[in-house]
Design a protein around this motif. Structure first.
Motif, PDB file in Angstrom:
ATOM      1  N   TYR A  94       0.814   1.479   7.366  1.00 50.71           N
ATOM      2  CA  TYR A  94       1.393   2.180   6.220  1.00 50.71           C
ATOM      3  C   TYR A  94       1.300   3.688   6.450  1.00 50.71           C
ATOM      4  N   MET A 149      -8.327   4.543   8.188  1.00 52.52           N
ATOM      5  CA  MET A 149      -7.345   5.548   7.789  1.00 52.52           C
ATOM      6  C   MET A 149      -7.226   6.604   8.875  1.00 52.52           C
ATOM      7  N   ALA A 177      -2.579   4.268   7.047  1.00 54.41           N
ATOM      8  CA  ALA A 177      -3.590   3.248   6.786  1.00 54.41           C
ATOM      9  C   ALA A 177      -3.324   2.019   7.649  1.00 54.41           C
ATOM     10  N   THR A 214      -4.699  -2.195   8.400  1.00 57.78           N
ATOM     11  CA  THR A 214      -5.397  -3.362   7.850  1.00 57.78           C
ATOM     12  C   THR A 214      -6.446  -3.831   8.841  1.00 57.78           C
ATOM     13  N   THR A 246      -7.006  -0.553   1.468  1.00 59.62           N
ATOM     14  CA  THR A 246      -6.868   0.083   2.778  1.00 59.62           C
ATOM     15  C   THR A 246      -8.181  -0.036   3.522  1.00 59.62           C
ATOM     16  N   ALA A 254      -4.577   6.660  -1.996  1.00 60.10           N
ATOM     17  CA  ALA A 254      -4.074   5.347  -1.608  1.00 60.10           C
ATOM     18  C   ALA A 254      -4.048   4.413  -2.803  1.00 60.10           C
ATOM     19  N   VAL A 279       0.842  -1.179   0.000  1.00 60.40           N
ATOM     20  CA  VAL A 279       0.000   0.000   0.000  1.00 60.40           C
ATOM     21  C   VAL A 279       0.890   1.246   0.000  1.00 60.40           C
ATOM     22  N   TYR A 297      -1.173   1.579  12.983  1.00 55.54           N
ATOM     23  CA  TYR A 297      -1.186   1.833  11.543  1.00 55.54           C
ATOM     24  C   TYR A 297      -0.019   1.113  10.884  1.00 55.54           C
TER      25      TYR A 297
END
Length: 120
Positions: free
Chosen positions: A109, A30, A94, A96, A27, A23, A1, A107
């Motif tokens: 990413y 966020m 972001a 998962t 994602t 993005a 990502v 987070y």
């Protein structure tokens, strides 16, 4: 990502600015964080995958609005009534997980950041 934040700039106190985060890849939850010079990165706002749940730091509640457009894979941070203390590099992040989160470590990413400077 991969995440790409944009929309920062130099503005005067009291005006509005909208940050965008594009993005690539999948994602879920966020978030937006910011880091002022000499300070730690702090939570600003977050949004769940559905957009049905939003989260804000007390310092921005009532002034900032986080939103998303999943079809475009975009997340936005509308910043109103900007103050000099809002000056910072703003990062989108972001995770998962479908939920948003207040916590940096949740987070997975991070984008590269966009600088917002608010002059008095």
């Amino acid at each position: 990502v991969q995440l790409q934040a944009s929309g920062g700039g130099l503005v005067q106190a009291g005006v509005s600015l909208r940050l965008s985060c594009a993005a690539s890849g999948r994602t879920y939850g966020m978030g937006w964080f910011r880091q002022a010079p000499g300070k730690e990165r702090e939570f600003v706002a977050a949004i769940s995958w559905s957009g049905g749940n939003t989260y804000y730091a007390d310092s921005v509640k009532g002034r900032f609005i986080v939103s998303r457009d999943n079809a475009k894979k975009m997340v936005y941070l509308q910043m109103n009534s900007l103050k000099p203390e809002d000056t910072a590099v703003y990062y989108c992040a972001a995770r998962t997980d479908y939920r948003g989160s207040y916590y940096r470590y949740e987070y997975d990413y991070w984008g590269q950041g966009t600088l917002v400077t608010v002059s008095s």
